[in-house]
Write a protein that holds these residues in place. Sequence first.
Motif, PDB file in Angstrom:
ATOM      1  N   UNK A 283       1.058  -1.139  -0.037  1.00 21.80           N
ATOM      2  CA  UNK A 283       0.041  -0.154   0.026  1.00 21.80           C
ATOM      3  C   UNK A 283       0.937   1.232   0.123  1.00 21.80           C
ATOM      4  N   UNK A 284       1.871   1.115   0.351  1.00 14.03           N
ATOM      5  CA  UNK A 284       2.836   2.253   0.355  1.00 14.03           C
ATOM      6  C   UNK A 284       3.642   2.487  -1.006  1.00 14.03           C
ATOM      7  N   UNK A 285       4.470   3.724  -1.089  1.00 21.24           N
ATOM      8  CA  UNK A 285       4.985   3.956  -2.395  1.00 21.24           C
ATOM      9  C   UNK A 285       5.877   2.953  -2.970  1.00 21.24           C
ATOM     10  N   UNK A 286       6.043   2.921  -4.058  1.00 11.03           N
ATOM     11  CA  UNK A 286       7.033   2.279  -4.951  1.00 11.03           C
ATOM     12  C   UNK A 286       8.113   3.219  -5.648  1.00 11.03           C
ATOM     13  N   UNK A 287       9.451   2.225  -6.101  1.00 13.97           N
ATOM     14  CA  UNK A 287      10.304   3.259  -6.613  1.00 13.97           C
ATOM     15  C   UNK A 287      10.398   2.962  -7.971  1.00 13.97           C
ATOM     16  N   UNK A 288      10.041   3.903  -8.836  1.00 10.30           N
ATOM     17  CA  UNK A 288      10.146   3.423 -10.246  1.00 10.30           C
ATOM     18  C   UNK A 288      11.508   3.533 -10.907  1.00 10.30           C
ATOM     19  N   UNK A 289      11.987   2.995 -12.003  1.00 11.02           N
ATOM     20  CA  UNK A 289      13.220   2.597 -12.423  1.00 11.02           C
ATOM     21  C   UNK A 289      13.697   4.073 -12.972  1.00 11.02           C
TER      22      UNK A 289
END
Length: 391
Positions: A283-289
């Motif tokens: 549910x938290x933020x992801x880190x895009x490439x």
Amino acid sequence: MSEPVDGQPGDAVPASQKTTWTQFVKSIASFSGDLSSLTAPPFILSPVSLTEFPAYWCERPELFASIADGRTPEDRARRVLKWFISTLKGQYTSRNESMGSEKKPLNPVLGELFYGHWPDKNGRGLTTLVVEQVSHHPPITAYYIANESRGLTLQGHNAQKTSFSGGNIIVKQIGHATLTVALPGGQKEEYLITLPRLRIEGLWYGSPYIELAETSYIQASSGWLSTVRYQGKGYFSGKAHSFKADLTPPIGAGSGALATTFEGQWTATSKDTRTGAVFTDVTGPKEEVTVSTVEGQGEWESRALWNKVAKGIREGDFDTAAREKSRIENEQRQRRRDEAAAGTTWQLKHFVHQDDDPLYQRLGRLFKAQPPTEDVYVYQNNGPAFGSDGA
């Protein structure tokens, strides 16, 4: 939006596209064969090429890196399962959140490339990504992800075979991934990862979304096996995007090795059914490439190649998008004709094809994988150089 709301057919379709959409749905229903060859209406096209999709494997790079922290085969198998489940939301529902509904990605051209990285943060190490479109008919994407400082490499390829059934598009994912973990003392542990089947629902309303179906497996060379069963929302019960995963010990491991079950939603949270402890939480933020600017990319790199098409789609200028897309596709057709006339074939840049993958056969035999053998695209360790910060 991850599920359609009640409404009338075509509710989510722009007024100017309703006729085109109706024709498209009818063509799907009457089509026999692989649906990937059909041309989708412009409004349902994604501005992103399919070559970018392997980046979803690592949009939570800290979980990928943490696999190396496992101290026992069971601990590492659990960490691999946790990382895998945490990739599913990005792989299969992120377009619903960013674009309103599932979109058809741009079909890569043969030889298309995508490079990216996740920089070293908090000691997790630099993670790099190399992707190449290794076949156009059928479309096959090969990829290699590495965190060398943690001794982790992921190699795989993916293709899709699509059909229409019961008002839904059924996608059989072809291919697999293999994860290698370097252990202290020079040993290594390997994992075979198979892929779930997809069911694309909501077509009739013009608001497609993906449900995962059936079963996928993660088989470790240590003998630990994760069996992941997927289930969507039924007419009367259940939650969308649900799964249940059983992590089972090797045969003959003894009474001290216990099976563990995890269940929940791969788009939200899951728990250990025995202890109630949270297992995954996406549910938290992801880190895009991180990717080079379009101006800094070569002509075969995805975002440079599809730049004008993507711009047209994002701005709603579908005429320009369609015109530029046709130009690229026609250029590729001419390239193939020229090669045929010259008696030459396209040479892959980063991968070499082999008819059989011995690792797939060896680990797949432990859980009776179907098919019993698959081909493999082997990475040649010749990707771009990345510094410690990814530059």
